[in-house]
Motif scaffolding. Sequence first.
Motif, mmCIF file in Angstrom:
data_model
loop_
_atom_site.group_PDB
_atom_site.id
_atom_site.type_symbol
_atom_site.label_atom_id
_atom_site.label_comp_id
_atom_site.label_asym_id
_atom_site.label_seq_id
_atom_site.Cartn_x
_atom_site.Cartn_y
_atom_site.Cartn_z
ATOM 1 N N SER A 1 4.813 13.541 -7.493
ATOM 2 C CA SER A 1 4.389 12.248 -8.010
ATOM 3 C C SER A 1 4.840 11.127 -7.080
ATOM 4 C CB SER A 1 4.974 12.014 -9.406
ATOM 5 O OG SER A 1 4.532 13.004 -10.315
ATOM 6 N N VAL A 2 3.928 10.211 -6.786
ATOM 7 C CA VAL A 2 4.251 8.997 -6.048
ATOM 8 C C VAL A 2 3.804 7.833 -6.918
ATOM 9 C CG1 VAL A 2 3.946 7.660 -3.940
ATOM 10 C CG2 VAL A 2 3.886 10.166 -3.840
ATOM 11 N N THR A 3 4.764 7.081 -7.410
ATOM 12 C CA THR A 3 4.464 5.945 -8.273
ATOM 13 C C THR A 3 4.867 4.658 -7.571
ATOM 14 O OG1 THR A 3 6.630 5.908 -9.370
ATOM 15 C CG2 THR A 3 4.955 7.378 -10.285
ATOM 16 N N ARG A 4 4.418 3.545 -8.127
ATOM 17 C CA ARG A 4 4.785 2.262 -7.517
ATOM 18 C C ARG A 4 4.882 1.184 -8.575
ATOM 19 N NH1 ARG A 4 0.229 -0.837 -9.261
ATOM 20 N NH2 ARG A 4 -1.713 -0.080 -8.362
ATOM 21 N N PHE A 5 5.728 0.207 -8.281
ATOM 22 C CA PHE A 5 5.784 -1.027 -9.059
ATOM 23 C C PHE A 5 5.391 -2.124 -8.089
ATOM 24 C CE2 PHE A 5 8.441 -4.678 -10.675
ATOM 25 C CZ PHE A 5 7.607 -4.971 -11.751
ATOM 26 N N ALA A 6 4.410 -2.943 -8.462
ATOM 27 C CA ALA A 6 3.824 -3.878 -7.499
ATOM 28 C C ALA A 6 3.742 -5.287 -8.079
ATOM 29 C CB ALA A 6 2.436 -3.382 -7.080
ATOM 30 N N SER B 1 6.932 -1.685 -17.069
ATOM 31 C CA SER B 1 6.118 -1.065 -16.022
ATOM 32 C C SER B 1 6.990 -0.408 -14.963
ATOM 33 C CB SER B 1 5.211 -2.110 -15.355
ATOM 34 O OG SER B 1 4.224 -2.579 -16.235
ATOM 35 N N ALA B 2 8.011 -1.133 -14.514
ATOM 36 C CA ALA B 2 8.862 -0.618 -13.446
ATOM 37 C C ALA B 2 9.634 0.621 -13.891
ATOM 38 C CB ALA B 2 9.829 -1.711 -12.980
ATOM 39 N N ILE B 3 10.193 0.577 -15.096
ATOM 40 C CA ILE B 3 11.007 1.697 -15.573
ATOM 41 C C ILE B 3 10.152 2.938 -15.802
ATOM 42 C CG2 ILE B 3 12.384 2.519 -17.524
ATOM 43 C CD1 ILE B 3 13.548 -0.318 -17.726
ATOM 44 N N ILE B 4 8.960 2.772 -16.388
ATOM 45 C CA ILE B 4 8.091 3.931 -16.599
ATOM 46 C C ILE B 4 7.727 4.568 -15.267
ATOM 47 C CG2 ILE B 4 5.790 4.656 -17.328
ATOM 48 C CD1 ILE B 4 5.965 2.695 -19.630
ATOM 49 N N ALA B 5 7.307 3.738 -14.296
ATOM 50 C CA ALA B 5 6.933 4.274 -12.984
ATOM 51 C C ALA B 5 8.116 4.955 -12.313
ATOM 52 C CB ALA B 5 6.393 3.149 -12.099
ATOM 53 N N HIS B 6 9.285 4.336 -12.395
ATOM 54 C CA HIS B 6 10.497 4.900 -11.793
ATOM 55 C C HIS B 6 10.857 6.232 -12.441
ATOM 56 C CE1 HIS B 6 14.911 5.416 -11.504
ATOM 57 N NE2 HIS B 6 14.772 4.911 -10.293
ATOM 58 N N ARG C 1 8.469 10.272 -5.735
ATOM 59 C CA ARG C 1 8.863 9.078 -4.980
ATOM 60 C C ARG C 1 8.450 7.826 -5.742
ATOM 61 N NH1 ARG C 1 5.171 9.563 -0.335
ATOM 62 N NH2 ARG C 1 6.246 7.717 0.465
ATOM 63 N N PHE C 2 9.361 6.856 -5.778
ATOM 64 C CA PHE C 2 9.100 5.573 -6.425
ATOM 65 C C PHE C 2 9.073 4.497 -5.350
ATOM 66 C CE2 PHE C 2 11.008 1.685 -8.430
ATOM 67 C CZ PHE C 2 9.900 1.342 -9.203
ATOM 68 N N LEU C 3 7.967 3.746 -5.291
ATOM 69 C CA LEU C 3 7.783 2.726 -4.269
ATOM 70 C C LEU C 3 7.778 1.341 -4.901
ATOM 71 C CD1 LEU C 3 4.789 4.411 -2.358
ATOM 72 C CD2 LEU C 3 7.244 4.773 -2.010
ATOM 73 N N LEU C 4 8.206 0.372 -4.121
ATOM 74 C CA LEU C 4 8.120 -1.031 -4.509
ATOM 75 C C LEU C 4 7.175 -1.721 -3.530
ATOM 76 C CD1 LEU C 4 9.025 -3.536 -6.118
ATOM 77 C CD2 LEU C 4 10.975 -3.729 -4.552
ATOM 78 N N ARG C 5 6.243 -2.480 -4.066
ATOM 79 C CA ARG C 5 5.274 -3.199 -3.230
ATOM 80 C C ARG C 5 5.231 -4.656 -3.670
ATOM 81 N NH1 ARG C 5 0.381 0.004 -3.507
ATOM 82 N NH2 ARG C 5 -0.592 -1.265 -5.125
#
Length: 286
Positions: free
Chosen positions: A3-8, A22-27, A36-40
């Motif tokens: 899984s590759v998720t992101r908070f943008a 949103s951020a916590i669910i994606a993380h 992997r958890f990404l920040l954009r």
Amino acid sequence: MTSVTRFAPSPNGLLHVGHALSAIIAHDVARKNGGRFLLRIEDIDVARRRPEYVSAIFEDLNWLGLSWEEPVLVQSEHFSEYLAAADRLIQMGLLYPCFASRSEIAAAADPEKTDPDGTPIYPGLWRGASAENVGQRMAAGESPALRLNMDGALQALKAKRGDKPLTFVEVAEDGRQETRTAEPHRWGDAIIVRKEVPASYHLSVVVDDARQGVTHVTRGQDLLPATDLQRLLQELLDLPEPVYSHHRLIKWSNGLKLSKSNQDMGLRALRAEGATADDIRRVIFS
């Protein structure tokens, strides 16, 4: 599949508890699956972005106990990639310049026909305009927006897929999956490149999700309709299709959703009042 998720988030205000959800669910989705958890930083709105808000995003997410991969992708550093994607659509004959102002569009549009955001459907004022008219406006120093010819885009989609419907996979918070049919026609001739910025939210999002290998898009239910248009762009540009999860919105007791502009339930303010990261999780998951 990893899984590759992101908070943008967009740096035009401080984060509130809705963003935290949103951020916590994606993380947590990424960490649960060894992904992997990404920040954009989605800062294509150059008129409203503020560096202090970028710093506040990092501070708030650290306070929540979240960690992400470096480097962080900053959209304003990648306008050339968005223009390259737009150029592909131009070469396909699917984008056209539009010089119409908001007042001109409002005056010509049918108020009974609106897109999912509640905005009147664009009435096609510049669709099919002559090269001479476009050239005159550009010679006068005006910059056009580039709109998607929706009818042409749907025809191009049909040429690629035949009668196979355009769909996406929606994952509920309890993990159940549902295949839904996308309805991009609801957006009409949407803006793909804005007048003042060489991109738009819809274009930059699909380009970045593909470039970063995002497999799971987690965001609020208010962005569910955007998936229709973004799935269309993904198909036209031959970009991969992520799985989507549109979570519930956190609202006030009067039913209105939280607003960044009003600093509703801002994380910084809650922290200053003594709230902890565990308190935030209890609030948003209760």
